[in-house]
Design a protein around this motif. Structure first.
Motif, PDB file in Angstrom:
ATOM      1  N   GLY A 162       0.794  -1.220   0.000  1.00  0.00           N
ATOM      2  CA  GLY A 162       0.000   0.000   0.000  1.00  0.00           C
ATOM      3  C   GLY A 162       0.824   1.266   0.000  1.00  0.00           C
ATOM      4  O   GLY A 162       0.405   2.293  -0.567  1.00  0.00           O
ATOM      5  N   LEU A 163       2.011   1.236   0.609  1.00  0.00           N
ATOM      6  CA  LEU A 163       2.869   2.414   0.622  1.00  0.00           C
ATOM      7  C   LEU A 163       3.328   2.808  -0.772  1.00  0.00           C
ATOM      8  O   LEU A 163       3.722   3.954  -1.003  1.00  0.00           O
ATOM      9  CB  LEU A 163       4.093   2.168   1.508  1.00  0.00           C
ATOM     10  CG  LEU A 163       3.834   2.077   3.023  1.00  0.00           C
ATOM     11  CD1 LEU A 163       5.112   1.661   3.744  1.00  0.00           C
ATOM     12  CD2 LEU A 163       3.325   3.399   3.570  1.00  0.00           C
ATOM     13  N   THR A 170      -2.599   4.061   4.927  1.00  0.00           N
ATOM     14  CA  THR A 170      -2.598   2.704   4.386  1.00  0.00           C
ATOM     15  C   THR A 170      -3.227   1.709   5.353  1.00  0.00           C
ATOM     16  O   THR A 170      -3.797   0.697   4.935  1.00  0.00           O
ATOM     17  CB  THR A 170      -1.164   2.265   4.060  1.00  0.00           C
ATOM     18  OG1 THR A 170      -0.363   2.352   5.242  1.00  0.00           O
ATOM     19  CG2 THR A 170      -0.560   3.158   2.983  1.00  0.00           C
ATOM     20  N   ALA A 171      -3.138   1.981   6.653  1.00  0.00           N
ATOM     21  CA  ALA A 171      -3.717   1.064   7.643  1.00  0.00           C
ATOM     22  C   ALA A 171      -5.241   1.070   7.585  1.00  0.00           C
ATOM     23  O   ALA A 171      -5.881   0.134   8.076  1.00  0.00           O
ATOM     24  CB  ALA A 171      -3.253   1.445   9.047  1.00  0.00           C
ATOM     25  N   TRP A 172      -5.833   2.117   6.991  1.00  0.00           N
ATOM     26  CA  TRP A 172      -7.291   2.172   6.921  1.00  0.00           C
ATOM     27  C   TRP A 172      -7.869   1.044   6.074  1.00  0.00           C
ATOM     28  O   TRP A 172      -9.022   0.670   6.236  1.00  0.00           O
ATOM     29  CB  TRP A 172      -7.722   3.525   6.347  1.00  0.00           C
ATOM     30  CG  TRP A 172      -7.848   4.585   7.387  1.00  0.00           C
ATOM     31  CD1 TRP A 172      -7.365   4.563   8.663  1.00  0.00           C
ATOM     32  CD2 TRP A 172      -8.502   5.854   7.238  1.00  0.00           C
ATOM     33  NE1 TRP A 172      -7.672   5.724   9.324  1.00  0.00           N
ATOM     34  CE2 TRP A 172      -8.363   6.536   8.469  1.00  0.00           C
ATOM     35  CE3 TRP A 172      -9.167   6.478   6.192  1.00  0.00           C
ATOM     36  CZ2 TRP A 172      -8.895   7.808   8.678  1.00  0.00           C
ATOM     37  CZ3 TRP A 172      -9.692   7.755   6.393  1.00  0.00           C
ATOM     38  CH2 TRP A 172      -9.558   8.400   7.621  1.00  0.00           C
ATOM     39  N   LEU A 173      -7.076   0.543   5.127  1.00  0.00           N
ATOM     40  CA  LEU A 173      -7.601  -0.505   4.255  1.00  0.00           C
ATOM     41  C   LEU A 173      -7.981  -1.754   5.050  1.00  0.00           C
ATOM     42  O   LEU A 173      -8.881  -2.495   4.658  1.00  0.00           O
ATOM     43  CB  LEU A 173      -6.579  -0.860   3.176  1.00  0.00           C
ATOM     44  CG  LEU A 173      -6.680  -0.086   1.855  1.00  0.00           C
ATOM     45  CD1 LEU A 173      -7.980  -0.422   1.132  1.00  0.00           C
ATOM     46  CD2 LEU A 173      -6.584   1.398   2.074  1.00  0.00           C
ATOM     47  N   SER A 174      -7.303  -1.988   6.173  1.00  0.00           N
ATOM     48  CA  SER A 174      -7.656  -3.151   6.995  1.00  0.00           C
ATOM     49  C   SER A 174      -9.041  -3.000   7.615  1.00  0.00           C
ATOM     50  O   SER A 174      -9.628  -3.985   8.077  1.00  0.00           O
ATOM     51  CB  SER A 174      -6.608  -3.370   8.090  1.00  0.00           C
ATOM     52  OG  SER A 174      -6.546  -2.264   8.966  1.00  0.00           O
ATOM     53  N   LEU A 227      -4.818   3.106  -4.209  1.00  0.00           N
ATOM     54  CA  LEU A 227      -4.771   2.240  -3.034  1.00  0.00           C
ATOM     55  C   LEU A 227      -6.064   1.444  -2.856  1.00  0.00           C
ATOM     56  O   LEU A 227      -6.055   0.349  -2.285  1.00  0.00           O
ATOM     57  CB  LEU A 227      -4.517   3.100  -1.794  1.00  0.00           C
ATOM     58  CG  LEU A 227      -4.416   2.413  -0.429  1.00  0.00           C
ATOM     59  CD1 LEU A 227      -3.118   1.636  -0.338  1.00  0.00           C
ATOM     60  CD2 LEU A 227      -4.500   3.436   0.695  1.00  0.00           C
ATOM     61  N   LEU A 228      -7.170   1.968  -3.376  1.00  0.00           N
ATOM     62  CA  LEU A 228      -8.461   1.312  -3.201  1.00  0.00           C
ATOM     63  C   LEU A 228      -8.537  -0.040  -3.902  1.00  0.00           C
ATOM     64  O   LEU A 228      -9.437  -0.835  -3.602  1.00  0.00           O
ATOM     65  CB  LEU A 228      -9.580   2.216  -3.717  1.00  0.00           C
ATOM     66  CG  LEU A 228      -9.769   3.548  -2.972  1.00  0.00           C
ATOM     67  CD1 LEU A 228     -10.902   4.353  -3.578  1.00  0.00           C
ATOM     68  CD2 LEU A 228     -10.027   3.300  -1.490  1.00  0.00           C
ATOM     69  N   TRP A 229      -7.606  -0.319  -4.828  1.00  0.00           N
ATOM     70  CA  TRP A 229      -7.607  -1.621  -5.483  1.00  0.00           C
ATOM     71  C   TRP A 229      -7.189  -2.737  -4.525  1.00  0.00           C
ATOM     72  O   TRP A 229      -7.255  -3.919  -4.880  1.00  0.00           O
ATOM     73  CB  TRP A 229      -6.694  -1.594  -6.704  1.00  0.00           C
ATOM     74  CG  TRP A 229      -7.342  -0.949  -7.894  1.00  0.00           C
ATOM     75  CD1 TRP A 229      -7.116   0.303  -8.377  1.00  0.00           C
ATOM     76  CD2 TRP A 229      -8.324  -1.543  -8.741  1.00  0.00           C
ATOM     77  NE1 TRP A 229      -7.905   0.548  -9.473  1.00  0.00           N
ATOM     78  CE2 TRP A 229      -8.665  -0.571  -9.715  1.00  0.00           C
ATOM     79  CE3 TRP A 229      -8.965  -2.779  -8.785  1.00  0.00           C
ATOM     80  CZ2 TRP A 229      -9.606  -0.805 -10.708  1.00  0.00           C
ATOM     81  CZ3 TRP A 229      -9.902  -3.023  -9.779  1.00  0.00           C
ATOM     82  CH2 TRP A 229     -10.217  -2.048 -10.724  1.00  0.00           C
ATOM     83  N   GLN A 240      -8.655  -7.778  -1.825  1.00  0.00           N
ATOM     84  CA  GLN A 240      -7.852  -8.737  -1.067  1.00  0.00           C
ATOM     85  C   GLN A 240      -8.149  -8.663   0.424  1.00  0.00           C
ATOM     86  O   GLN A 240      -8.138  -9.692   1.128  1.00  0.00           O
ATOM     87  CB  GLN A 240      -6.362  -8.513  -1.336  1.00  0.00           C
ATOM     88  CG  GLN A 240      -5.798  -7.182  -0.892  1.00  0.00           C
ATOM     89  CD  GLN A 240      -4.544  -6.811  -1.659  1.00  0.00           C
ATOM     90  OE1 GLN A 240      -4.514  -6.824  -2.891  1.00  0.00           O
ATOM     91  NE2 GLN A 240      -3.470  -6.457  -0.938  1.00  0.00           N
ATOM     92  N   TYR A 241      -8.457  -7.467   0.952  1.00  0.00           N
ATOM     93  CA  TYR A 241      -8.842  -7.355   2.355  1.00  0.00           C
ATOM     94  C   TYR A 241     -10.191  -8.035   2.608  1.00  0.00           C
ATOM     95  O   TYR A 241     -10.383  -8.697   3.639  1.00  0.00           O
ATOM     96  CB  TYR A 241      -8.895  -5.888   2.777  1.00  0.00           C
ATOM     97  CG  TYR A 241      -7.548  -5.287   3.102  1.00  0.00           C
ATOM     98  CD1 TYR A 241      -6.938  -5.521   4.333  1.00  0.00           C
ATOM     99  CD2 TYR A 241      -6.876  -4.492   2.182  1.00  0.00           C
ATOM    100  CE1 TYR A 241      -5.694  -4.975   4.632  1.00  0.00           C
ATOM    101  CE2 TYR A 241      -5.635  -3.940   2.479  1.00  0.00           C
ATOM    102  CZ  TYR A 241      -5.054  -4.189   3.705  1.00  0.00           C
ATOM    103  OH  TYR A 241      -3.828  -3.651   4.006  1.00  0.00           O
TER     104      TYR A 241
END
Length: 554
Positions: free
Chosen positions: A334-335, A354-358, A440-442, A446-447
């Motif tokens: 993500g970075l 980037t941690a928000w994606l989790s 990053l939304l792609w 996977q999450y």
């Protein structure tokens, strides 16, 4: 500790709904605050260390060590409660260690404990010491808070435990949402963000310790009654000693358990003629009194069943390897994806942490569990389709495989875009990162796939630990389940060390590495495990008609 011989189990305590509600509520609030702090640290540790000058390899290794210690130390936390101090005081000790660990993290983030160089990592021993302290605290709490909470509500009726564990799982995810969401934003966008984030989580843990301690008059507290781990070790010692002392042609004797099992199997299959059931004893049978050991048949059979459960937990190791990418590999990926989003009416972009994606993993879990329990499972039951625990575990493995493949495909296209000149330079905490222009939304698919895997394999594995284990060994089974997660984390650390710096390189050389190969390797490992597990499950289905109806492992 509550055991088969505890008088309280034979004469249940008078039921007090008010006391139970207060005790259970305090345990759940404590759980929420503890999970908030733990997941906030796990989600932000990689970035915290990276911005302090740690390499991707060092940062990912530190995260995996923290998670591994947290899970693997659960066995020690269970032994501490069962054999020495009891669950209440074990939880007090664990929460106190938590407060100490986060206090030291706050001091480190302030720069007082040691200087965090922007070029080279410093205070590595101090950092690992703090992380190990937090990991032991997390393992101690994790090993004891489910059982301690269940003890407070178990006399409220047949469905009291089911309701408690439903609330338990929701509180875990609620704490994760709060910790990852709010505190990740604080750590990214505010001056001295990590200091504020760690100090805030430390305050939450102190509040949890105070609230939990104030509930002491309302709790049902059982005295420690000796750890079953010692009994297991004694059985293993007697079995090994007895097996080694047997003559080469040892006599073949019949096992009553096998005789009963085979008799039921013959009756269910319609066979009326007697069949010889004499079999050579297994190596564990030599711990039984009849074979010269010093233990009753039931105790030895319980250990045998625990061994089968351990084999099943071992098959989940590839699943855990993929699961822990949420805090490591996915964040490294993500970075180097575009985190900036234009803001209407403003000249600057909004940079998404980037941690928000989790969070998508957590939200997906909270949405999927009610859907499965309220609609999908009841509908399947009505049409006569039974989804067993093992089937759910296999389904979770399939989703885990898809998650690793999804991450690998995204990384492959990200590298291609960068090499074709479609890249951006983005600044995170005054640190410059090369990134492709893929959003990053792609990473959301996977999450969500990891969340689906958790709903099936993670929840079913937890339920299996409680349901399939013999009653005297349920605590040990839960410790084994948690410890196996830790083994998966430590295996991930070993794998990263073996692949660096060829595939996983420093941030400035990210696109010269092959993080996509790493994800595809994880997919291959999970794929092999999935095929073997699914094949075994299919073969077992053919044999299940010969088994005892209602077997929890089917």
């Amino acid at each position: 500790m509550e055991t088969e011989s505890t008088p309280l189990l034979q004469r249940p305590a008078p039921w007090d709904p008010r006391r139970s509600a207060i005790a259970g509520g305090l345990v759940l609030v404590t759980l929420t605050l503890e999970r908030l702090a733990f997941y906030a640290l796990v989600a932000n540790l990689f970035l915290f260390l990276s911005l302090g000058g740690w390499s991707p390899r060092g940062s990912m290794t530190a995260v995996l060590i923290l998670v591994g210690v947290a899970h693997f130390s659960a066995l020690g936390g269970g032994w501490l409660a069962d054999g020495l101090v009891g669950r209440y005081w074990a939880l007090v000790i664990g929460l106190s260690l938590y407060v100490i660990g986060f206090t030291l993290l706050s001091v480190m983030a302030s720069g007082v404990l040691c200087h965090r160089s922007p070029i080279l990592p410093s205070c590595v021993p101090e950092t690992y010491g703090i992380l190990i302290c937090v990991g032991i605290a997390a393992g101690t709490v994790r090993a004891n808070i489910p059982s301690f909470g269940a003890e407070q509500v178990k006399y409220g009726g047949a469905d009291s435990l089911r309701k408690f564990f439903n609330w338990y799982y929701w509180c875990v995810n609620t704490g994760s949402l709060l910790g990852v969401g709010a505190l990740s934003y604080v750590a990214l966008d505010m001056t001295d963000g990590f200091l504020r984030a760690f100090a805030g989580t430390g305050g939450c843990l102190l509040m949890a310790l105070i609230l939990f301690s104030l509930g002491r008059p309302y709790y049902l507290v059982h005295r420690p009654a000796g750890s079953v781990l010692r009994s297991i070790l004694c059985i293993l010692r007697d079995a090994i000693g007895g097996c080694c002392c047997q003559p080469g042609q040892g006599s073949i004797q019949s096992s009553p358990v096998l005789e009963r099992h085979n008799l039921l199997s013959q009756q269910s299959a319609g066979h009326q003629s007697p069949v010889s059931t004499a079999q050579a004893p297994s190596w564990l049978d030599y711990a039984k009194i009849r074979y010269g050991g010093s233990h009753h048949d039931a105790a030895v059979e319980d250990v045998k069943r625990l061994g089968i459960i351990l084999i099943l937990f071992t098959s989940l190791l590839p699943y855990w390897l993929v699961f822990f990418q949420i805090e490591t590999g996915f964040q490294e990926q993500g970075l180097h994806l575009k985190i900036g989003f234009p803001q209407e009416g403003k000249g600057s972009n909004f940079n998404m942490p980037t941690a928000w994606l989790s969070l998508f993993d957590q939200v997906f879990i909270l949405a999927l569990i009610p859907l499965m329990n309220g609609i999908i499972y009841p509908t399947l039951d009505k049409i006569g389709v039974r989804v067993s625990l093992l089937t759910r575990i296999a389904t979770g493995m399939g989703f885990s495989l898809l998650a690793a493949v999804s991450a690998g495909v995204l990384e492959f296209f990200s590298v291609q875009q960068w090499r074709e000149g479609y890249g951006v330079i983005q600044v995170i905490h005054n640190w410059t990162y090369n990134a492709s222009d893929i959003s990053l939304l792609w990473q959301i698919p996977q999450y969500c796939l990891v969340g689906s895997a958790e709903v099936f394999a993670g929840v079913a594995g937890l339920e299996f630990a409680y349901s399939a284990a013999p009653r005297p060994l349920q605590g040990v089974a839960m410790g084994m389940f948690s410890a196996m997660e830790g083994v998966g984390s430590l295996l991930g650390t070993t794998l990263i060390s073996a692949l660096s710096p060829v595939w996983i390189r420093h941030d400035s050389q990210h696109f010269q590495g092959h993080l996509d190969y790493y994800f595809f390797l994880l997919a291959g490992i999970q794929g092999v495990a999935f095929v073997l597990f699914a094949s075994w499950l299919v073969v077992r289905r053919y044999r299940i008609r010969q088994e005892i109806p209602g077997d929890i492992t089917t």
